[in-house]
Design an enzyme around this catalytic site. Structure first.
Site, PDB file in Angstrom:
ATOM      1  N   GLY A   8       0.838  -1.190   0.000  1.00 48.04           N
ATOM      2  CA  GLY A   8       0.000   0.000   0.000  1.00 48.04           C
ATOM      3  C   GLY A   8       0.872   1.238   0.000  1.00 48.04           C
ATOM      4  CB  ILE A  13      -0.611   5.402   5.634  1.00 51.00           C
ATOM      5  CG1 ILE A  13      -1.824   5.965   6.369  1.00 51.00           C
ATOM      6  CG2 ILE A  13       0.415   4.868   6.643  1.00 51.00           C
ATOM      7  CD1 ILE A  13      -2.632   4.916   7.112  1.00 51.00           C
ATOM      8  CG  ASP A  34      -0.600   0.890  -3.622  1.00 52.37           C
ATOM      9  OD1 ASP A  34      -1.703   0.371  -3.883  1.00 52.37           O
ATOM     10  OD2 ASP A  34      -0.466   1.804  -2.765  1.00 52.37           O
ATOM     11  NE  ARG A  80     -11.509   6.414  10.925  1.00 47.68           N
ATOM     12  CZ  ARG A  80     -11.807   7.059  12.049  1.00 47.68           C
ATOM     13  NH1 ARG A  80     -13.025   6.955  12.545  1.00 47.68           N
ATOM     14  NH2 ARG A  80     -10.913   7.789  12.666  1.00 47.68           N
ATOM     15  CG  ASN A  93      -9.551  -1.530   4.618  1.00 48.10           C
ATOM     16  OD1 ASN A  93      -9.580  -1.289   3.420  1.00 48.10           O
ATOM     17  ND2 ASN A  93      -9.418  -0.594   5.532  1.00 48.10           N
ATOM     18  CB  ILE A 116      -0.915   0.278   9.307  1.00 44.91           C
ATOM     19  CG1 ILE A 116       0.489   0.357   9.932  1.00 44.91           C
ATOM     20  CG2 ILE A 116      -1.584   1.645   9.342  1.00 44.91           C
ATOM     21  CD1 ILE A 116       1.447   1.274   9.183  1.00 44.91           C
ATOM     22  CG  ASN A 118      -7.705   1.397  11.193  1.00 41.46           C
ATOM     23  OD1 ASN A 118      -7.370   0.788  12.209  1.00 41.46           O
ATOM     24  ND2 ASN A 118      -7.384   2.655  10.973  1.00 41.46           N
ATOM     25  CG  ASP A 149      -4.517   4.272  19.605  1.00 37.96           C
ATOM     26  OD1 ASP A 149      -5.130   5.085  18.886  1.00 37.96           O
ATOM     27  OD2 ASP A 149      -4.641   3.036  19.501  1.00 37.96           O
ATOM     28  CG  HIS A 176      -5.607   1.176  16.395  1.00 37.84           C
ATOM     29  ND1 HIS A 176      -5.090   2.333  16.916  1.00 37.84           N
ATOM     30  CD2 HIS A 176      -5.562   1.312  15.045  1.00 37.84           C
ATOM     31  CE1 HIS A 176      -4.738   3.141  15.922  1.00 37.84           C
ATOM     32  NE2 HIS A 176      -5.032   2.544  14.779  1.00 37.84           N
TER      33      HIS A 176
END
Length: 328
Positions: A8, A13, A34, A80, A93, A116, A118, A149, A176
């Protein structure tokens, strides 16, 4: 040869994460994968005068990217959008992460895998279930990167009390997403928690738990937390490499792991809660997880947060496990 693969790498990111990792002398080969634009990102980064070589790999060359990787970092997936929770991301995902895990099985079954994508509470169990299915699962080598976090907690705490250095590490446990994020603010110095009213503590805790929403709202539909997540992802990846390759001891990060990575330390917690996965302070070693540190004594306020987190975590974990086991 230390080959690190970013899956990715052309995303929001992936690009800043690749840039940060390109600066490390611990990495000799940075492979960028990717479905689009990986070659362009690789060409751009390859002009930076650090030791690692950079290669780009497109949609049809996942296996080439992953071949003989030492560490695989997975930020792949869709971001998101406003009003979207991490759980809303699951259907999209989950399939992406499953396919990448299958690629790891084929090409680098002993790699360290850092997730990573989500929702991490569910995607890490997906990776682990794929590995279990193929008989290669090693819980010491699979991590959910929940470092953001911790980064947010440190920053937000320093804004509330400037006496606390922003570099001060805050222990964050649980998971998370939302209520599963439990910052242990009672462990901070300068009587930090005692100086706050209940309303202030509630507001700070909520900001830590839902900090990602601030970014999603501020970007007004243009993305989610990408730069801060890339920073947190690089911090985690480099700490792990420092321990595994550099031999540094005593390096600790909070990370979402399968608790069988240190069964002796977690047996009573697993029995009490019924959880197979949990974000907790982990000390790194040559095999990845050296030990999972005991959960500190928590305040009554934090215990309430944990009690709220446990049912949500169980549901998230079950969702990830079922995605693999029920499709087998």
């Amino acid at each position: 040869m230390v080959k690190v693969v970013i899956c990715g790498a052309a995303g929001g990111i992936g690009q800043p994460l690749s840039l940060l990792l390109k600066q490390s002398d611990l990495i000799s080969h940075l492979a960028l994968y990717d479905v689009v634009n990986a070659a362009g990102v690789a060409a751009d980064l390859s002009h930076i005068n650090t030791k690692s070589k950079v290669t780009g790999h497109g949609k049809e060359s996942m296996d080439e990217a992953l071949k003989n990787a030492h560490t695989v970092v997975i930020p792949a997936g869709v971001p998101r959008k406003p009003g979207m929770t991490r759980d809303d991301l699951f259907k999209i995902n989950a399939g992406i992460v499953r396919d990448l895990a299958e690629g790891v099985v084929r090409n680098c079954p002993n790699a360290f895998v850092l997730v990573i994508s989500n929702p991490v509470n569910s995607t890490v169990p997906i990776v682990c279930e794929v590995f279990k299915k193929h008989g290669i699962f090693n819980p010491k080598r699979v991590f959910g990167i929940s470092t953001l976090d911790v980064v947010r907690s440190s920053r937000f705490v320093s804004e509330v009390n400037p006496k606390i250095d922003p570099a001060t590490r805050v222990t964050v446990v649980g998971g998370h997403s939302g209520v599963t994020i439990v910052p242990l603010l009672s462990k901070l110095p300068h009587g930090f928690v005692d100086s706050l009213s209940k309303e202030q503590l509630d507001a700070l805790t909520h900001r830590i738990q839902y900090g990602g929403d601030e970014v999603v709202k501020a970007k007004d539909g243009a993305g989610s937390a990408t730069l801060s997540m890339a920073y947190a992802g690089a911090r985690f990846t480099l700490a792990l490499l420092d321990a595994v390759i550099g031999g540094k001891q005593g390096l600790i990060e909070s990370t979402y792991v399968n608790l069988d990575a240190d069964p002796q330390a977690t047996a009573s917690f697993k029995e009490k809660t019924g959880l197979e996965y949990f974000a907790q302070d982990v000390e790194f070693g040559p095999e990845g997880v050296s030990r999972i540190l005991p959960l500190p004594t928590v305040s009554a306020y934090e215990q309430t947060l944990l009690d709220n987190a446990f049912p949500e975590l169980k549901a998230n974990i079950s969702k990830g496990v079922s995605f693999i086991t029920e499709s087998a």
